[in-house]
Design an enzyme around this catalytic site. Structure first.
Site, short mmCIF file in Angstrom:
data_model
loop_
_atom_site.label_atom_id
_atom_site.label_comp_id
_atom_site.label_asym_id
_atom_site.label_seq_id
_atom_site.Cartn_x
_atom_site.Cartn_y
_atom_site.Cartn_z
N HIS A 43 0.84 -1.20 0.00
CA HIS A 43 0.00 0.00 0.00
C HIS A 43 0.88 1.25 0.00
CE1 HIS A 43 1.04 -0.63 4.24
NE2 HIS A 43 1.02 0.69 4.29
N HIS A 66 5.64 5.97 -1.18
CA HIS A 66 6.37 4.75 -1.51
C HIS A 66 5.54 3.53 -1.14
CE1 HIS A 66 7.16 5.32 2.77
NE2 HIS A 66 7.33 4.01 2.83
#
Length: 179
Positions: free
Chosen positions: A36, A119
């Site tokens: 995620h 990220h």
């Protein structure tokens, strides 16, 4: 309750990242289902604050952000703490993260003021990672550092609960919010 707000990635994106992880063969890899983009890590939050936050997140309306994987990188040095797929910080994504942080603070949850570095964590490394594992990481980054995926639209944000376990964190979806 330990919580965070994130963008869940589409299956095809998680599948591509999982195939990339298969080439890494180092560190404690993040399960494919748990990949995620964190927008805001809330830490320990009590139920009344989560209730206030829930109402504000239901009302949040911003443009859908595109998530574009653009390269690989690490956090930390000597040794790195983690390796991640970098996500391009598009104006829509940065705007969404700022709005989420504002909603979290409005609910009375303290957040550190730090720069948003979007990220997807692929693997974590212990402080005592053996040299051969770090060498594999170096070869992986050299071979795949320019990894890219086409942008994908993400139509909702997700509030997760994170429980720490001997094998790492276990994530549980508490609520999804269309944006």
């Amino acid at each position: 309750m330990r919580t965070f707000i994130a963008l869940e990635l589409p299956d095809a994106t998680r599948d591509a990242l999982s195939r990339l992880q298969d080439r890494l063969r180092a560190g404690r890899q993040i399960d494919e289902d748990d990949l995620h983009v964190t927008l805001s890590f809330l830490g320990e939050v009590d139920l009344p604050r989560l209730t206030d936050l829930d109402l504000d997140l239901q009302a949040l309306r911003v443009p859908h952000p595109a998530v574009e994987i653009a390269g690989l990188a690490t956090f930390g040095t000597d040794p790195p703490r983690s390796v991640h797929a970098a996500v391009r910080a598009t104006p829509e994504l940065v705007h969404l993260q700022a709005k989420v942080a504002a909603v979290v603070r409005r609910a009375g949850i303290a957040l550190p003021h730090r720069r948003f570095v979007p990220h997807v964590t692929l693997a974590r490394f212990s402080r005592s990672a053996p040299p051969e594992e770090l060498a594999r990481l170096g070869r992986f980054l050299s071979a795949h550092g320019d990894f890219r995926l086409d942008p994908v639209m993400v139509p909702e944000i997700t509030l997760f609960r994170s429980r720490l376990d001997a094998d790492g964190a276990i994530y549980e979806v508490l609520e999804r919010y269309p944006i």
